[in-house]
Design an enzyme around this catalytic site. Structure first.
Site, PDB file in Angstrom:
ATOM      1  N   CYS A   1       9.495  -2.040  12.826  1.00 37.31           N
ATOM      2  CA  CYS A   1       8.993  -3.414  12.965  1.00 37.31           C
ATOM      3  C   CYS A   1       7.841  -3.676  11.995  1.00 37.31           C
ATOM      4  O   CYS A   1       6.824  -2.959  12.016  1.00 37.31           O
ATOM      5  CB  CYS A   1       8.547  -3.642  14.411  1.00 37.31           C
ATOM      6  SG  CYS A   1       7.692  -5.202  14.668  1.00 37.31           S
TER       7      CYS A   1
ATOM      8  N   CYS B   1       4.573  -4.585  13.752  1.00 38.76           N
ATOM      9  CA  CYS B   1       3.945  -3.400  14.354  1.00 38.76           C
ATOM     10  C   CYS B   1       3.131  -2.627  13.312  1.00 38.76           C
ATOM     11  O   CYS B   1       2.047  -2.111  13.606  1.00 38.76           O
ATOM     12  CB  CYS B   1       5.014  -2.491  14.959  1.00 38.76           C
ATOM     13  SG  CYS B   1       6.006  -3.260  16.254  1.00 38.76           S
TER      14      CYS B   1
END
EC number: 5.3.4.1
Length: 431
Positions: A53, A56
């Protein structure tokens, strides 16, 4: 000699950076399956992430700073992170649906963080939720101190009552957004009653805000229209600063007129707005969003001053300006396609190899299945063709036998030499 010194300085800087990264990560615990059983003795602030991600990865250095800060101030809150793809069952139990997801876990309760992903905002959230649900204000001095420290907070005044029970229920749900206090009548002489949760949702925001996607999501609970100056804060041109100042002026001077219906603010950049509108928005501009049904209103005139903006708002309220977007079936289908396309592009940008694996493997399996179905149909046609040929041979044989019977005499006549039948026909007869 100078080159050697420069190389030594570079090595020293690299070592300091690596040491700082290792030091920061030391205050953020990597959590595994044992966390489920051991967590209830402590209060935990946890980042549930996915390795692929992009958001993230952006949060990771900020999360390390949060861990250092919480440790340095002696907070009882422990900071950790968990790979939600490796421990999907635990993440699912905590209601993780997207990445990254930040939660504060306190006993049997789990509180979601939906604010801006900055160190200060995350730490403020942890302090607020980890403390007492209702905090007492014993004196006017303490009340004034809280007014200076917090721009928005709520106070219950009085003793035990049905209203206090509603207040506690509202606080247990909305503590993730703001602070809740209790005080006697001497501390705060005036208070307001009514639909408590709705009132708190309407009043918990300042009249003018610097906005991002997370804040817009939360503003959906207020039921207000959101007027946003979409600008580039790095651009110091007159047009960018002028639109921002006009929105600030309207929010300040026309608060009594629009406060219950409108929320005002500005947003840096148009990336999030483009995603919301599924279109490219020219910057700088003003857009008004209805976050409850995904409708939006674009300028139908040039905004030169606050009076022009007020006229635009009044036209929205009386229906003169046409709403665009919405949550109709067609718009929902368009958004599904748009979100799917955006997700695929995001995955390929952040991790091309992961994107090839996620989308290449299913396509490969489908291709193999299609090839298998095609070859199976071809074999079936070949067998059917052979069956048809065999049937024609049988009919030919029957015709030969019938002609032989016609040529044989009914009684002892002359002998007719027998016609030698082909070998394959004799074999079929024998069979």
């Amino acid at each position: 000699m100078a080159a050697r010194r420069s190389w030594a300085v570079l090595r020293l800087c690299a070592a300091v950076v690596l040491l700082d990264m290792a030091f920061s990560k030391g205050f953020v615990e990597d959590l595994d399956e044992s966390f489920k059983e051991n967590r209830k003795d402590d209060i935990w602030l946890v980042d549930f992430y996915a390795p692929w991600c992009g958001h993230c990865k952006k949060l990771e250095p900020i999360w390390n700073e949060v861990g250092v800060e919480m440790k340095s101030i002696g907070s009882p809150v422990k900071v950790g992170k968990m790979d939600a793809t490796s421990y999907s069952s635990i993440a699912s139990e905590f209601g993780v649906r997207g990445y990254p997801t930040i939660k504060l876990l306190k006993g049997d309760l789990a509180y979601n963080y939906r604010g801006p992903r900055t160190k200060d905002d995350i730490i403020e959230f942890a302090h607020r939720v980890s403390g007492a649900l209702i905090r007492p204000l014993p004196s006017q001095q303490m009340f004034e101190h809280m007014r200076k420290r917090h721009r928005v907070f709520f106070v219950y005044i009085g003793g035990e009552s049905p209203l206090k029970e509603k207040y506690i229920d509202a606080a247990s749900e909305l503590i993730v957004y703001t602070y809740f206090f209790s005080a006697s009548e001497e501390v705060v002489p005036e208070y307001e009653d009514g639909d408590l949760s709705s009132w708190i949702n309407r009043e918990r925001f300042q009249n003018y805000l610097a906005m991002d996607g997370f804040l817009l999501y939360e503003l959906g609970d207020t039921g207000k229209l959101v007027a946003i100056a979409v600008i580039d804060e790095k651009n110091t041109s007159i047009e960018h600063t002028r639109l921002k100042s006009i929105i600030q002026e309207v929010a300040r001077d026309y608060r009594d007129h629009f406060h219950r219906v409108f929320q005002f603010g500005h947003m840096d950049g148009n990336d999030y707005i483009n995603t919301l509108l599924m279109d490219e928005l020219t910057v700088p501009t003003v857009v008004v969003l209805n976050t409850s049904n995904q409708q939006y209103f674009l300028l139908d005139r040039q905004i030169k001053n606050a009076e022009d903006m007020v006229q635009f708002i009044n036209n929205i309220l009386d229906g003169t300006v046409e709403a665009q977007g919405g949550d109709s079936i067609l718009q929902r289908l368009k958004r599904i396609v748009f979100d799917a396309k955006s997700t695929i592009v995001s995955i390929f940008k952040s991790s091309p190899l992961m994107g090839c694996f996620l989308f290449g493997l299913p396509l490969g399996v489908i291709s193999i299945m299609c090839y298998g179905i095609y070859t199976a149909d071809t074999d079936g046609g070949y067998i059917e063709e052979r069956y048809e040929v065999s049937k024609s041979e049988i009919e030919s044989q029957e015709q030969i036998e019938e002609s032989k019977e016609k040529q044989e005499p009914s009684s002892g006549g002359s002998l007719v030499p027998a016609v030698q039948e082909p070998k394959d026909v004799l074999e079929k007869k024998k069979d």
